[in-house]
Design an enzyme around this catalytic site. Structure first.
Site, PDB file in Angstrom:
ATOM      1  N   HIS A 155       0.836  -1.296  -0.054  1.00 52.76           N
ATOM      2  CA  HIS A 155       0.030  -0.023   0.213  1.00 52.76           C
ATOM      3  C   HIS A 155       0.709   1.223   0.220  1.00 52.76           C
ATOM      4  O   HIS A 155       0.392   2.218   0.457  1.00 52.76           O
ATOM      5  CB  HIS A 155      -1.088   0.091   1.262  1.00 52.76           C
ATOM      6  CG  HIS A 155      -1.781  -1.195   1.618  1.00 52.76           C
ATOM      7  ND1 HIS A 155      -3.031  -1.621   0.709  1.00 52.76           N
ATOM      8  CD2 HIS A 155      -1.349  -2.295   2.193  1.00 52.76           C
ATOM      9  CE1 HIS A 155      -3.659  -2.714   1.300  1.00 52.76           C
ATOM     10  NE2 HIS A 155      -2.457  -3.173   1.859  1.00 52.76           N
ATOM     11  N   SER A 276      14.983  21.571 -16.313  1.00 55.27           N
ATOM     12  CA  SER A 276      13.838  22.397 -16.514  1.00 55.27           C
ATOM     13  C   SER A 276      14.069  23.616 -17.346  1.00 55.27           C
ATOM     14  O   SER A 276      15.281  24.241 -17.122  1.00 55.27           O
ATOM     15  CB  SER A 276      13.014  22.912 -15.194  1.00 55.27           C
ATOM     16  OG  SER A 276      12.389  23.782 -15.300  1.00 55.27           O
ATOM     17  N   LYS A 282      16.112  22.114 -11.225  1.00 50.75           N
ATOM     18  CA  LYS A 282      15.415  20.853 -11.340  1.00 50.75           C
ATOM     19  C   LYS A 282      16.238  19.717 -12.145  1.00 50.75           C
ATOM     20  O   LYS A 282      17.148  20.069 -13.017  1.00 50.75           O
ATOM     21  CB  LYS A 282      14.259  20.976 -12.142  1.00 50.75           C
ATOM     22  CG  LYS A 282      12.997  21.764 -11.438  1.00 50.75           C
ATOM     23  CD  LYS A 282      12.474  20.874 -10.550  1.00 50.75           C
ATOM     24  CE  LYS A 282      11.594  19.707 -10.821  1.00 50.75           C
ATOM     25  NZ  LYS A 282      10.152  19.930 -11.501  1.00 50.75           N
ATOM     26  N   GLU A 289       9.998   8.472 -17.087  1.00 51.45           N
ATOM     27  CA  GLU A 289       8.632   8.910 -17.326  1.00 51.45           C
ATOM     28  C   GLU A 289       7.859   8.569 -18.486  1.00 51.45           C
ATOM     29  O   GLU A 289       6.867   8.095 -18.964  1.00 51.45           O
ATOM     30  CB  GLU A 289       8.407  10.360 -17.070  1.00 51.45           C
ATOM     31  CG  GLU A 289       8.669  10.729 -15.536  1.00 51.45           C
ATOM     32  CD  GLU A 289       8.787  12.295 -15.404  1.00 51.45           C
ATOM     33  OE1 GLU A 289       8.028  12.769 -14.981  1.00 51.45           O
ATOM     34  OE2 GLU A 289       9.789  13.103 -15.865  1.00 51.45           O
TER      35      GLU A 289
END
Ligand code: ARG
Length: 464
Positions: A155, A276, A282, A289
């Site tokens: 979980h 970024s 970043k 992804e």
């Protein structure tokens, strides 16, 4: 003039030509198409259907065409519809009317099915090699960090401490099943439809087993109608690819989570991350992804072809031309994903201390405190309740289980003895799980050894 133009009094509408053409994508099959045509021609000569001179002319012409396509000297046009028509029409330009004999005892229906079987076989072999390579990378990583403890989750809540290597080896196993599935799929693709003709077979005395063996197939389709209608082998490839992407996607999801500041279990290499355009600080996990994102199109390709196939009457229908783009897209996507995943993994930095700290927090050792009582005769349900109470006490006191004194433990159960302290140390918790397939070092080392053995067998006997 179309190769099939005899029956037609009018020229094809330009819109129809463009709409029905598949040359934009099936040109990818030119090698397989020529390979199939050469095998077919040899067989026609062998069976006395073509003369040896005719056969030689045709084969030499086909080989020249292969060279022209490879050198980029071949003209593609929607008017010639597909790769089969392009090659035959070009052959006619080169060697004259004898080129027309190549299509004796053959139809584009068995021709395209043959090309596609050859293609799936080849690409499956490439995918198998890439999966094995990624499995090797996982074994190396697991070996390098053997002994490092991380929190195992259920979980997405800390559950029980496990070896980081044990977690990694779960992905090795998933990829092993993927490898088996692709190998299985290659076995089914290893059957020749050539000679099925349009659907019913042919009145010429052909030898299907000969062409099959010329192309490296180990068998032939037994039923000519099935041979030209079947795309199960493509569906199986797409299904195996969808499951593979599910695995890569789950792995990527974990890499993304673990590289967030909230986890900080790993850091992806600079060379495998991007920045970024606005936020200078970043470092984004774009690669995992994108792999996660590309899973969508691979699932979509499977659903697209399943839907195309649904309700198709036997035998060939033009709908079947829609099998190619999903297949090609999936082949490209999974090969790209597998290729980039291996160096991405190999270059990641593992923050061993952060992982171990996280494993020591969050009561990941609570099961072991309950097991301790159970081993001393307390029914497990009762032990579970007692330790639950202890956890609540610890939360109030802002302590971990390992911080409690024996006196505190005994307030909850007199069964606790001095040895409880050792039992609930993170290291002991991991070491105790010696059941087959568990996370104790001995089990993980065995799994690693068996993993290397599996890979060695693949090296000896790659492919299907
Ligand atoms: N381009 C076609 C395909 O991809 C080749 C087979 C055409 N056969 C036919 N009867 N029109 O399926």
């Amino acid at each position: 003039m179309k190769l099939w133009g005899g029956r037609f009094a009018k020229a094809t509408d330009a819109l129809v030509e463009v709409f029905t053409a598949s040359i934009g994508f099936d040109r990818r099959l030119y090698r397989q198409d020529i390979q199939g045509s050469i095998a077919h021609t040899k067989m026609l000569v062998r069976q006395g259907i073509l003369s040896p001179t005719e056969g030689e002319k045709i084969i030499a012409g086909l080989q020249e065409i292969a060279g022209e396509i490879e050198r980029g000297q071949f003209t593609f046009t929607a008017a010639r519809e597909d790769i089969h028509m392009h090659i035959e029409a070009r052959l006619q330009e080169k060697i004259g009317p004898v080129a027309g004999k190549i299509h004796t005892a053959r139809s584009r229906n068995d021709q395209v099915a043959t090309d596609l079987h050859l293609y799936v076989k080849e690409e499956t072999a490439a995918v198998l090699a890439l999966i094995a390579e990624l499995q090797g990378t996982i074994l190396h990583l697991a070996e390098k960090h053997l002994g490092v403890i991380m929190p195992g989750y259920t979980h997405l809540q800390r559950a029980q401490p496990i070896l980081f290597s044990h977690h990694l080896l779960a992905y090795f196993e998933m990829l092993e099943r993927d490898w088996q599935r692709f190998r299985d799929c290659a076995r089914r693709a290893d059957s020749s439809p050539l000679g099925a003709g349009a659907l019913a077979g042919t009145s010429f005395p052909i030898d299907r087993h000969y062409t099959a063996s010329q192309m490296g197939f180990s068998s032939c389709y037994r039923n000519s109608v099935d041979a030209v209608s079947d795309r199960d082998f493509v569906l199986e490839f797409l299904a195996a690819a969808a499951i593979l992407m599910q695995h890569l996607s789950r792995f990527c999801e974990e890499l993304i989570l673990w590289s967030s500041q909230e986890f900080a279990f790993i850091e992806l290499d600079d060379a495998f991350t991007t920045g970024s355009s606005i936020m200078p600080q970043k470092k984004n996990p774009d690669v995992p992804e994108l792999i996660r994102g590309k899973t969508g199109r691979v699932y979509g390709n499977l659903i697209a072809l399943l839907t195309t196939m649904k309700g198709l009457p036997l035998a060939y229908n033009k709908d079947l031309q829609e099998d190619k783009e999903p297949l090609f897209d999936t082949v490209d996507t999974i090969k790209n994903c597998l290729t980039i995943f291996a160096p991405l993994l190999a270059s990641l930095e593992v923050k061993e201390e952060t992982m171990e700290r996280a494993a020591a927090e969050g009561f990941a050792n609570a099961t072991d405190a309950a097991d301790y009582l159970a081993k001393k005769g307390v029914p497990f349900r009762e032990a579970h309740r007692v330790v639950g109470n202890i956890v609540r006490y610890c939360l109030e006191e802002e302590k971990g289980l390992a911080d409690l004194t024996l006196e505190e433990f005994r307030r909850f159960s007199p069964v606790f003895g001095m040895d409880i302290t050792g039992v609930i140390q993170t290291k002991s918790v991991v070491a105790a799980r010696e059941s087959y397939g568990g996370t104790a070092a001995g089990q993980v080392e065995r799994a690693l050894k068996e993993g290397w053995e599996l890979l060695a067998q693949k090296q000896e006997k790659p492919g299907p």
